[in-house]
Design an enzyme around this catalytic site. Structure first.
Site, PDB file in Angstrom:
ATOM      1  N   GLY A 107       0.844  -1.201   0.000  1.00 42.59           N
ATOM      2  CA  GLY A 107       0.000   0.000   0.000  1.00 42.59           C
ATOM      3  C   GLY A 107       0.877   1.248   0.000  1.00 42.59           C
ATOM      4  O   GLY A 107       0.716   2.146  -0.831  1.00 42.59           O
ATOM      5  N   HIS A 108       1.837   1.292   0.926  1.00 39.64           N
ATOM      6  CA  HIS A 108       2.774   2.425   0.948  1.00 39.64           C
ATOM      7  C   HIS A 108       3.514   2.528  -0.391  1.00 39.64           C
ATOM      8  O   HIS A 108       3.688   3.614  -0.942  1.00 39.64           O
ATOM      9  CB  HIS A 108       3.851   2.223   2.026  1.00 39.64           C
ATOM     10  CG  HIS A 108       3.352   2.145   3.431  1.00 39.64           C
ATOM     11  ND1 HIS A 108       3.446   0.995   4.183  1.00 39.64           N
ATOM     12  CD2 HIS A 108       2.789   3.078   4.240  1.00 39.64           C
ATOM     13  CE1 HIS A 108       2.967   1.228   5.397  1.00 39.64           C
ATOM     14  NE2 HIS A 108       2.555   2.481   5.459  1.00 39.64           N
TER      15      HIS A 108
HETATM   16  P1  AMP Z   1       0.934   4.794   7.702  1.00 38.15           P
HETATM   17  O1  AMP Z   1       2.344   4.334   7.604  1.00 38.15           O
HETATM   18  O2  AMP Z   1      -0.024   3.736   8.143  1.00 38.15           O
HETATM   19  O3  AMP Z   1       0.781   6.110   8.432  1.00 38.15           O
HETATM   20  O4  AMP Z   1       0.476   5.109   6.207  1.00 38.15           O
HETATM   21  C1  AMP Z   1       1.216   5.983   5.386  1.00 38.15           C
HETATM   22  C2  AMP Z   1       0.417   6.286   4.138  1.00 38.15           C
HETATM   23  O5  AMP Z   1       0.123   5.060   3.462  1.00 38.15           O
HETATM   24  C3  AMP Z   1      -0.941   6.924   4.447  1.00 38.15           C
HETATM   25  O6  AMP Z   1      -1.201   7.920   3.463  1.00 38.15           O
HETATM   26  C4  AMP Z   1      -1.895   5.763   4.329  1.00 38.15           C
HETATM   27  O7  AMP Z   1      -3.210   6.155   3.978  1.00 38.15           O
HETATM   28  C5  AMP Z   1      -1.263   4.970   3.211  1.00 38.15           C
HETATM   29  N1  AMP Z   1      -1.699   3.571   3.237  1.00 38.15           N
HETATM   30  C6  AMP Z   1      -1.727   2.737   4.315  1.00 38.15           C
HETATM   31  N2  AMP Z   1      -2.242   1.530   3.972  1.00 38.15           N
HETATM   32  C7  AMP Z   1      -2.550   1.619   2.640  1.00 38.15           C
HETATM   33  C8  AMP Z   1      -3.111   0.706   1.691  1.00 38.15           C
HETATM   34  N3  AMP Z   1      -3.470  -0.535   2.031  1.00 38.15           N
HETATM   35  N4  AMP Z   1      -3.277   1.124   0.425  1.00 38.15           N
HETATM   36  C9  AMP Z   1      -2.917   2.401   0.055  1.00 38.15           C
HETATM   37  N5  AMP Z   1      -2.375   3.289   0.895  1.00 38.15           N
HETATM   38  C10 AMP Z   1      -2.192   2.919   2.173  1.00 38.15           C
END
Ligand code: AMP
Length: 286
Positions: free
Chosen positions: A36-37
């Site tokens: 996702g990231h």
């Molecule tokens: P985090 O590390 O959880 O703070 O996420 C960092 C970025 O990755 C944020 O913009 C989240 O919305 C995005 N993100 C997290 N999980 C996913 C996913 N499964 N698909 C797309 N983007 C994601």
């Protein structure tokens, strides 16, 4: 790829590229990267000349009883993944670099943070907007990319950028999912094998709701009741919230009505792990 840990160095790096006319991109993360990231990073890579990813587990967005201490970390692995995609610099500050002694400022978006996750995690959005504004000031990006999985967060950041007349574009990217539909999340690592099986009820319930809406079931009470029952039939799953809201204002909606679109947003406790997901209902096929 450069690893930068200090604010003045990050600022100098960005300033150096900006004077050369380079368009800068930023993808903020808390690390422990998954696909996702990486989809955000790949997208941003194609849209700018120099790309920065940040890795910072932001203490201010965790409540006192939340998972800050356990939050998974894997810096070396993250750096290798980012280098492969062609990130130019990783900003990885320590908490004291972002919040030095005497720090006392908080940035808040007021209305759209009240419901959904904001109602259950009061520290979350003030923590997010404070750190994201700091990251924007430090990196000075032209483009920042966030995931639609954290839909309320994406909307909150877009609102902040507009309200504060900031000179950058914020874009959202679709949620990347596991083969059974579960949204990828660093927190999925907390799930036991049994919980992981139960968690697949979350995307299944979203799909069911989309199908109900397509079949003409438009009432929020009916759709949300079916979603709750579907999820809570699985062992260890408890719905924290399931709401149908307007995708722009996040105001509750009684139905998926004539204009078509409503956002179904969910937070589910699977054992002790809190997972969120969302889907648009009533979208007419292109
Ligand atoms: P985090 O590390 O959880 O703070 O996420 C960092 C970025 O990755 C944020 O913009 C989240 O919305 C995005 N993100 C997290 N999980 C996913 C996913 N499964 N698909 C797309 N983007 C994601």
């Amino acid at each position: 790829m450069e690893l930068i840990e200090k604010v003045p160095e990050m600022k100098a790096w960005s300033a150096g590229h900006r004077v050369r006319g380079h368009r800068l991109g930023l993808v903020p993360t808390m690390g422990y990267l998954h696909d996702g990231h990486l989809s955000l990073v790949s997208y941003a890579r194609g849209k700018c000349d120099r790309l920065v990813a940040s890795i910072f587990v932001n203490p201010k967005q965790f409540g006192p009883r939340e998972d800050l201490a356990q939050y998974p970390r894997a810096l070396e692995r993250d750096l290798a993944l980012l280098e492969q995609i062609g990130v130019d610099a990783v900003f990885h500050p320590q908490p004291g670099e972002i919040y030095p002694p005497g720090f006392q400022t908080r940035v808040e978006v007021l209305e759209i943070t009240k419901g959904l996750c904001g109602a259950f995690r009061p520290d979350l959005f003030p923590g997010v907007t404070t750190v994201v504004l700091k990251l924007f000031n430090i990196v000075q990006p032209d483009l920042a990319v966030f995931g639609e999985k954290d839909y309320q967060q994406l909307l909150t950041i877009k609102r902040m950028v507009k309200d504060l007349n900031m000179d950058l574009t914020v874009e959202g990217q679709p949620t990347v999912r596991e083969p059974d539909g579960l949204a990828m999340s660093s927190r999925n690592t907390y799930l036991s094998a049994e919980e992981r099986l139960s968690a697949s009820a979350i995307p299944a319930a979203l799909k069911m709701a989309q199908e109900l809406a397509e079949q003409g079931v438009t009432g929020a009470a009916e759709i949300l009741g079916a979603v709750r029952r579907h999820i809570e039939a699985r062992p260890g799953c408890r719905v924290q919230y399931a709401e149908l809201v307007d995708p722009e204002s996040l105001a509750p909606k009684a139905e998926v009505d004539g204009d078509g679109r409503a956002l179904l947003a969910l937070a589910v406790m699977v054992g002790r792990t809190r997972l969120i997901d969302n889907a648009i209902l009533g979208e007419k096929p292109a």
